[in-house]
Design an enzyme around this catalytic site. Structure first.
Site, PDB file in Angstrom:
ATOM      1  N   HIS A   7      -7.594  -9.539 -10.856  1.00 42.50           N
ATOM      2  CA  HIS A   7      -6.765 -10.750 -10.014  1.00 42.50           C
ATOM      3  C   HIS A   7      -6.919 -10.515  -8.568  1.00 42.50           C
ATOM      4  O   HIS A   7      -6.545  -9.332  -8.264  1.00 42.50           O
ATOM      5  CB  HIS A   7      -5.315 -10.729 -10.684  1.00 42.50           C
ATOM      6  CG  HIS A   7      -5.188 -11.217 -12.119  1.00 42.50           C
ATOM      7  ND1 HIS A   7      -3.953 -10.965 -12.596  1.00 42.50           N
ATOM      8  CD2 HIS A   7      -5.891 -12.052 -12.755  1.00 42.50           C
ATOM      9  CE1 HIS A   7      -4.161 -11.432 -13.887  1.00 42.50           C
ATOM     10  NE2 HIS A   7      -5.256 -12.165 -13.959  1.00 42.50           N
ATOM     11  N   ARG A  67      -6.804 -10.514 -23.884  1.00 42.21           N
ATOM     12  CA  ARG A  67      -6.437 -10.250 -22.359  1.00 42.21           C
ATOM     13  C   ARG A  67      -5.080 -10.096 -22.140  1.00 42.21           C
ATOM     14  O   ARG A  67      -4.592  -9.201 -21.536  1.00 42.21           O
ATOM     15  CB  ARG A  67      -7.119 -11.327 -21.553  1.00 42.21           C
ATOM     16  CG  ARG A  67      -7.137 -10.977 -20.236  1.00 42.21           C
ATOM     17  CD  ARG A  67      -8.196 -11.924 -19.496  1.00 42.21           C
ATOM     18  NE  ARG A  67      -7.752 -12.175 -17.836  1.00 42.21           N
ATOM     19  CZ  ARG A  67      -8.254 -11.329 -16.865  1.00 42.21           C
ATOM     20  NH1 ARG A  67      -8.937 -10.242 -17.324  1.00 42.21           N
ATOM     21  NH2 ARG A  67      -8.015 -11.545 -15.708  1.00 42.21           N
ATOM     22  N   ARG A 113     -12.202 -11.281 -19.778  1.00 46.99           N
ATOM     23  CA  ARG A 113     -12.371 -12.655 -19.842  1.00 46.99           C
ATOM     24  C   ARG A 113     -13.486 -13.113 -21.025  1.00 46.99           C
ATOM     25  O   ARG A 113     -14.178 -12.192 -21.081  1.00 46.99           O
ATOM     26  CB  ARG A 113     -12.420 -13.585 -18.829  1.00 46.99           C
ATOM     27  CG  ARG A 113     -11.135 -13.384 -17.533  1.00 46.99           C
ATOM     28  CD  ARG A 113     -11.621 -14.225 -16.405  1.00 46.99           C
ATOM     29  NE  ARG A 113     -10.711 -14.126 -15.578  1.00 46.99           N
ATOM     30  CZ  ARG A 113     -10.547 -13.439 -14.246  1.00 46.99           C
ATOM     31  NH1 ARG A 113     -11.602 -12.482 -14.217  1.00 46.99           N
ATOM     32  NH2 ARG A 113      -9.781 -13.234 -13.541  1.00 46.99           N
ATOM     33  N   TYR A 150       2.935 -11.302 -16.161  1.00 48.82           N
ATOM     34  CA  TYR A 150       3.167 -10.166 -17.185  1.00 48.82           C
ATOM     35  C   TYR A 150       4.398  -9.105 -17.180  1.00 48.82           C
ATOM     36  O   TYR A 150       4.705  -8.733 -18.192  1.00 48.82           O
ATOM     37  CB  TYR A 150       1.727  -9.376 -17.230  1.00 48.82           C
ATOM     38  CG  TYR A 150       0.420 -10.248 -17.506  1.00 48.82           C
ATOM     39  CD1 TYR A 150       0.301 -10.737 -18.810  1.00 48.82           C
ATOM     40  CD2 TYR A 150      -0.371 -10.512 -16.525  1.00 48.82           C
ATOM     41  CE1 TYR A 150      -0.859 -11.346 -19.191  1.00 48.82           C
ATOM     42  CE2 TYR A 150      -1.446 -11.334 -16.712  1.00 48.82           C
ATOM     43  CZ  TYR A 150      -1.829 -11.564 -18.181  1.00 48.82           C
ATOM     44  OH  TYR A 150      -2.883 -12.185 -18.281  1.00 48.82           O
ATOM     45  N   LYS A 198     -14.728 -13.719 -12.290  1.00 49.90           N
ATOM     46  CA  LYS A 198     -14.718 -15.077 -11.463  1.00 49.90           C
ATOM     47  C   LYS A 198     -15.306 -15.172  -9.976  1.00 49.90           C
ATOM     48  O   LYS A 198     -15.092 -13.955  -9.154  1.00 49.90           O
ATOM     49  CB  LYS A 198     -13.461 -15.742 -11.488  1.00 49.90           C
ATOM     50  CG  LYS A 198     -12.862 -15.855 -12.703  1.00 49.90           C
ATOM     51  CD  LYS A 198     -11.524 -16.760 -12.512  1.00 49.90           C
ATOM     52  CE  LYS A 198     -11.017 -17.407 -13.896  1.00 49.90           C
ATOM     53  NZ  LYS A 198      -9.437 -18.084 -13.618  1.00 49.90           N
ATOM     54  N   HIS A 237      -8.526 -15.235 -24.765  1.00 52.97           N
ATOM     55  CA  HIS A 237      -7.452 -14.760 -23.614  1.00 52.97           C
ATOM     56  C   HIS A 237      -6.149 -14.190 -24.000  1.00 52.97           C
ATOM     57  O   HIS A 237      -5.505 -13.406 -23.298  1.00 52.97           O
ATOM     58  CB  HIS A 237      -7.275 -16.034 -22.761  1.00 52.97           C
ATOM     59  CG  HIS A 237      -7.108 -16.056 -21.490  1.00 52.97           C
ATOM     60  ND1 HIS A 237      -8.302 -15.742 -20.799  1.00 52.97           N
ATOM     61  CD2 HIS A 237      -6.179 -16.104 -20.454  1.00 52.97           C
ATOM     62  CE1 HIS A 237      -7.780 -15.639 -19.316  1.00 52.97           C
ATOM     63  NE2 HIS A 237      -6.843 -15.695 -19.076  1.00 52.97           N
TER      64      HIS A 237
END
Length: 296
Positions: A268, A245, A149, A277, A173, A242
């Site tokens: 994730h 990514r 990210r 995806y 995150k 992004h």
């Protein structure tokens, strides 16, 4: 029930709920459309005798007319508000919208740069010792080959790069850390960048990626750089960090990586987040099929 009940509801929304005129008009359009639908279906139906089944059929008719899910949701919002109003004033005995689910909003597929476009961009020889050129190339390769990210990239410090183990320590995150491996190409590029950076720029930060004043790069600086660089590879409008990514994840899946492996590399928490995806790669397969199959 008098037909003026729609007018009563709209007055309530305008003068008691202080909704905007635009919202009131939108609600009126939806309510008039629903009223016309149920009267066409059965002229003896009234607002008081409407049930959940007729509302479901109305939602289906909205979709059949080409409305997207968000439009149907807006229409249903008007109907829910109306029946709450009507039931509170004993104009109907029950609220037929209770428990009804509007269609799910479809999520747009993530945009990505195709592998051949990225290969052309990265493989183009860059034998420069200009810090601006080397830094730009390093950021593109870092984002594309590590799937970071934007904030993860700007938060990287020199100490997060382990050349011996060929891996990055990434702070994701909610401060969740993960280890991302990298290959020889990225290792070579990072070494070149660090060497030129240390020669040409002051060191005002422990950050890996710094601007020309030696300060940690900001997210906006990275965004602008990536947008400019990707303009050399693609004409698509969205050219953000992004997107790289997304391109990283799509390239991995297209080349046989497991969904679970990609999930871990991306950081994730939920496998459901990574599943989008797989939709992207399936859409790509469908395009290949239509183009290549003689009866596609």
């Amino acid at each position: 029930m008098p037909k003026s009940v729609i007018g009563q509801f709209l007055n309530y929304m305008r003068y008691e709920r202080n909704c905007s005129e635009l919202t009131a008009k939108r609600y009126e359009t939806s309510l008039r459309d629903f009223e016309a639908f149920f009267l066409t279906t059965d002229e003896w139906l009234t607002w008081a005798s409407v049930d959940a089944d007729i509302i479901r059929r109305w939602m289906e008719s909205l979709m059949d007319r080409g409305n997207i899910a968000s439009t149907v949701n807006t229409a249903m919002s008007a109907l829910r508000s109306f029946f709450r109003f009507a039931k509170a004033r004993s104009l109907v005995q029950s609220n037929p919208t209770t428990g009804l689910r509007a269609p799910k909003k479809s999520k747009p597929l993530p945009q990505f740069v195709r592998e051949e476009q990225m290969n052309r961009l990265i493989d183009e020889p860059e034998s420069s010792d200009d810090i601006n050129i080397v830094r730009a190339r390093t950021i593109i390769i870092l984002l594309y080959e590590a799937g970071l990210r934007r904030a993860e990239l700007t938060n990287l410090n020199d100490t997060d790069v382990d050349f011996a183990a060929m891996q990055l320590k990434v702070n994701g995150k909610r401060d969740k850390q993960r280890i991302v491996p990298f290959g020889e190409e990225l290792a070579k590029q990072l070494r070149q960048y660090i060497e030129i950076r240390n020669e040409q720029l002051p060191r005002n930060s422990e950050a890996l990626m710094v601007d020309n004043k030696g300060n940690r790069m900001t997210g906006m600086q990275v965004y602008r750089l990536v947008k400019s660089e990707l303009g050399k590879a693609t004409t698509q409008k969205k050219r953000s960090p992004h997107v790289l990514r997304h391109s990283f994840a799509t390239a991995l899946l297209n080349n046989g990586a497991s969904q679970e492996g990609v999930r871990q590399l991306l950081g994730h928490e939920s496998a459901a987040t990574t599943q989008i995806y797989t939709h992207t790669t399936f859409e790509q397969l469908k395009r290949v099929y239509k183009k290549a199959h003689p009866r596609g």
